[in-house]
Enzyme design. Structure first.
Site, PDB file in Angstrom:
ATOM      1  N   GLU A 308       0.825  -1.213   0.000  1.00  0.00           N
ATOM      2  CA  GLU A 308       0.000   0.000   0.000  1.00  0.00           C
ATOM      3  C   GLU A 308       0.857   1.260   0.000  1.00  0.00           C
ATOM      4  OE1 GLU A 308      -2.661  -0.657   3.360  1.00  0.00           O
ATOM      5  OE2 GLU A 308      -4.016  -1.786   2.053  1.00  0.00           O
ATOM      6  N   ASP A 382      -8.251  -8.999   4.150  1.00  0.00           N
ATOM      7  CA  ASP A 382      -8.031  -7.865   5.053  1.00  0.00           C
ATOM      8  C   ASP A 382      -9.093  -7.758   6.146  1.00  0.00           C
ATOM      9  OD1 ASP A 382      -7.056  -5.614   6.162  1.00  0.00           O
ATOM     10  OD2 ASP A 382      -7.433  -4.303   4.454  1.00  0.00           O
ATOM     11  N   GLU A 410     -12.778  -2.114  11.983  1.00  0.00           N
ATOM     12  CA  GLU A 410     -12.804  -1.361  10.722  1.00  0.00           C
ATOM     13  C   GLU A 410     -13.885  -1.863   9.768  1.00  0.00           C
ATOM     14  OE1 GLU A 410      -9.046  -1.559   8.708  1.00  0.00           O
ATOM     15  OE2 GLU A 410      -9.761  -0.411   6.971  1.00  0.00           O
TER      16      GLU A 410
END
Ligand code: BDP
Length: 717
Positions: A308, A382, A410
């Site tokens: 990332e 993820d 998240e």
């Protein structure tokens, strides 16, 4: 014989100031026991406390024991005098106490290592005693917390024979905290670390943080975000890091930092960060020596590299092993470790994202230094509401792998939704990799038993911030708690943990505990249903990840869109990862591979993870896939409403402050579950072309409406 009893200062006996109940006390409330019979029994078994060592950790252990007993028994328990009495609770090590040494506990203590303990009912100097003994003072502290938990659980204490040691040596929190105090994916306020006022001002919360962590056995903390800032490694910040480490040390908590791979350029003035360049390696060695001069027991580095947009060894055509080993050589002489993350995937790589980490790391097995661990997320994408276990578990035999769980939610409702995560952690830990035949559980990869590794670790991405209740919501405290408990005992069941947490945090009343446990145990499955049923994944809104976004497409990276993952078309939906698709199934050991590969044997919860399935495919329920999908989404909504209803019937069992917050959050959750269901079904309907079954509530808005919603300041981004 108890001449070494420590005299603890008098303020320990002052009752704790009563606070507005905002949840600050977590599971360490020590509310008075109200069951009279039990209270009487406890009071007869416990008459005094004897603390036999004098380190800062011993002082903390003694203070905690007195505090806990005073709260639970609603009476002051005195310290022992020179002669112990019947009913003494004696804490110490064979070194700190002649009486313990005389008991010849060594045979038993041999089994508990330097962190474990025993809690035993024994006769000491002819007196009836409860002995909390360990080889080290930190073991004693852990033993004290265990003992207090026994009391909070209302268990008998007259014949104790507990012997306990952690299954995993390093039990770490990863704080994704930035130096400006924002927290990446943080939903509980700002970072606890008040960098600007450190080192001169030590917020009392640092101590409370350490105490809470020690109470559940967490013994490491990575202070900084994996998306790292090299400034954290400059002297100005190292002084601050040292101040925190000094607070945490007596609680047995080691400090770690994230290492930004390009730091030699950014703060070192070098022209390169090539790990094979001697000047770079020299720089890291010197930097590491400097860190140890501030923090002599510094734990080591956590590194996110070539992922990332983060810099890494591949920028110089070097491998992850080259990068990790260079840092390992720097920390090694000091006893430090490197936790190198396997969360790597590249947009340029045409390969299925789910396969990339395995492809990168398996060939490097055997090439890492002994003090390197590979930190692997529970699943290959993820932290989704549900993922199959990561295929790397079991696939590297020479390299210790550590687990990375996300505690902050998240992808599971962020700051408000109730999603008790222990069942999810448990599901992964108990998954059978078949790496060495049947019974090769992920838990055994992590605890080192499968491939005989001594270096073992586990990480949880923290959900803690400056909110008074630490985690943003009361139920999110349970996820911090559960993470710590599972890190210590990876085979401890999620239900047991829920039970503990409810009793210690909310209420001991069985009429309350039953329904609340039921809520907790069903909550994560509810989230899976209303967000990503049947193996769907990565369907959240872009960037902040708050709310549904199955329509997300375009933008800088295909693998940051939803359409990349669900692949819906007029035929069906799901990612074909079978042997005739991306062949991600090929990364699993047989027979898991074949099980996932075959549409008839793949567990239903992973159906669309591994298969692209026609809308009219007949499911085991007899419904076609489209209808089943609709019912799953709706089942999630119904479950969220049921939790809300249960809670609404539980008024009066706990204080209003926490009750009302939970009530409001459950209402948000129920509404947002509807939002997820309706928007997702309307979206997928554009492909399936089929009606939403009539007996399911129909969406209140159009797809365009849902797609137009914007939340520019959603937290944690
Ligand atoms: C993703 C988060 C991102 C993290 C990344 C990671 O959205 O903020 O930086 O994981 O783990 O889930 O590195």
């Amino acid at each position: 014989m108890m001449r070494r009893c420590l005299l603890l200062v008098a303020f320990l006996f002052v009752p704790l100031a009563s606070q507005a109940d905002d949840g600050y006390d977590l599971w360490l409330r020590y509310d008075p026991i109200t069951n009279e019979a039990l209270l009487e029994q406890y009071r007869s078994v416990i008459t005094e406390v004897c603390v036999t060592g004098d380190s800062p950790t011993f002082a903390i252990a003694g203070e905690e024991l007195l505090r806990g007993l005073q709260g639970l028994l609603a009476t002051d328990v005195p310290l022992c005098g020179a002669e112990i009495q019947d009913g003494v609770v004696l804490i110490g090590t064979p070194e700190s106490s002649q009486a313990l040494a005389a008991l010849e506990l060594n045979n038993n203590l041999r089994h508990v290592g330097d962190q474990g303990y025993i809690v035993w009912t024994l006769t000491v100097d002819g007196k009836r005693a409860t002995v909390i003994a360990a080889n080290t003072d930190i073991g004693v502290l852990y033993g004290v917390f265990h003992y207090l938990r026994i009391l909070q659980m209302g268990q008998p204490i007259d014949r104790l024979s507990v012997i306990d040691a952690p299954g995993i040596d390093r039990r770490i929190l990863n704080h994704w905290d930035n130096l400006d105090r924002t927290v990446e994916r943080g939903y509980a306020g700002f970072s606890l670390w008040d960098w600007h006022r450190l080192p001169d001002y030590l917020d009392p919360r640092y101590t409370d943080y350490a105490r809470a962590n020690a109470s559940i056995g967490i013994n490491g903390t990575v202070l900084t975000n994996v998306n790292a800032n090299a400034t954290a490694l400059t002297p100005l910040y190292l002084e601050k890091v040292a101040a925190l480490a000094d607070v945490f040390r007596p609680y047995g908590i080691q400090v770690y930092l994230t290492a930004r791979f390009s730091a030699p350029i950014e703060i070192g003035g070098l022209g390169t960060a090539d790990p094979l360049d001697p000047a770079v390696a020299e720089w890291w060695k010197a930097k590491t020596d400097e860190i140890y001069s501030y923090v002599p027991d510094f734990g080591g580095f956590l590194v996110k590299a070539n992922s990332e947009g983060q810099p890494g060894p591949q920028d110089y055509d070097r491998s992850h092993a080259d990068g990790a080993n260079m840092l390992a050589d720097a920390v090694g002489p000091h006893g430090g470790i490197v936790m190198w993350r396997a969360f790597v995937y590249s947009n340029e790589e045409p390969e299925d994202r789910a396969k990339q980490a395995y492809n990168e790391f398996v060939p490097l097995d055997g090439t890492f230094r002994d003090n390197v661990l590979i930190q692997v997320k529970n699943g290959a994408i993820d932290f989704q509401p549900r993922e199959p276990f990561h295929p790397l578990f079991g696939a590297m035999t020479e390299t210790p792998l550590m687990m990375e769980f996300q505690i902050t939610k998240e992808y599971l409702g962020q700051g408000t939704h109730l999603a008790y995560l222990a069942p999810m952690y448990e599901e992964v830990l108990e998954a059978d990799t078949y790496a060495r035949g049947e019974g090769s559980l992920v838990a055994e990869v992590i605890d080192g038993t499968l491939y005989h590794h001594d270096l073992t670790a586990i990480a949880g991405v923290s959900n803690i911030g400056t909110d008074r209740n630490w985690s943003g919501s009361i139920f999110d405290q349970a996820n911090w708690y559960a993470y710590g408990r599972l890190a210590w005992s990876p085979r401890l069941g999620s239900e047991v943990i829920a039970d503990e947490w409810i009793r210690m945090t909310l209420s001991r009343d069985p009429a309350f505990r039953g329904p609340v446990k039921e809520m907790m145990m069903t909550s994560r499955e509810a989230v899976v249903d209303y967000m990503t049923p049947l193996g769907l994944h990565h369907l959240m809104a872009r960037g902040h990840h708050y709310g549904p976004g199955p329509w997300v497409e375009g933008g800088p990276r295909a693998d940051w869109t939803s359409v990349y993952y669900h692949r819906a078309d007029s035929i069906g939906v799901g990612f074909d990862r079978t042997s005739s698709g991306s062949d991600a199934v090929g990364q699993y050991f047989s027979p898991v591979r074949e099980q996932f590969d075959n549409i008839n044997t793949v567990p239903e919860e992973f159906l669309l993870w591994f298969h692209h399935v026609p809308w009219d495919y007949e499911m085991p329920s007899g419904r076609i896939l489209w209808d089943e999908l609709a019912y799953r989404y709706d089942r999630g909504v119904q479950a969220a409403r049921a939790m809300q209803e249960t809670w609404n019937g539980l008024e009066g069992y706990i204080d209003d402050g926490r009750y009302e917050q939970i009530k409001a959050f459950l209402a948000i959750q129920a509404n947002e579950a509807v939002w997820w269901r309706d928007s997702s079904l309307l979206y997928f309907q554009t492909f399936s072309g089929r009606p939403i079954p009539e007996d399911i509530e129909q969406p209140a808005h159009t797809l365009q409406y849902y797609m137009s919603l914007r939340f520019p300041y959603a937290p944690g981004n």
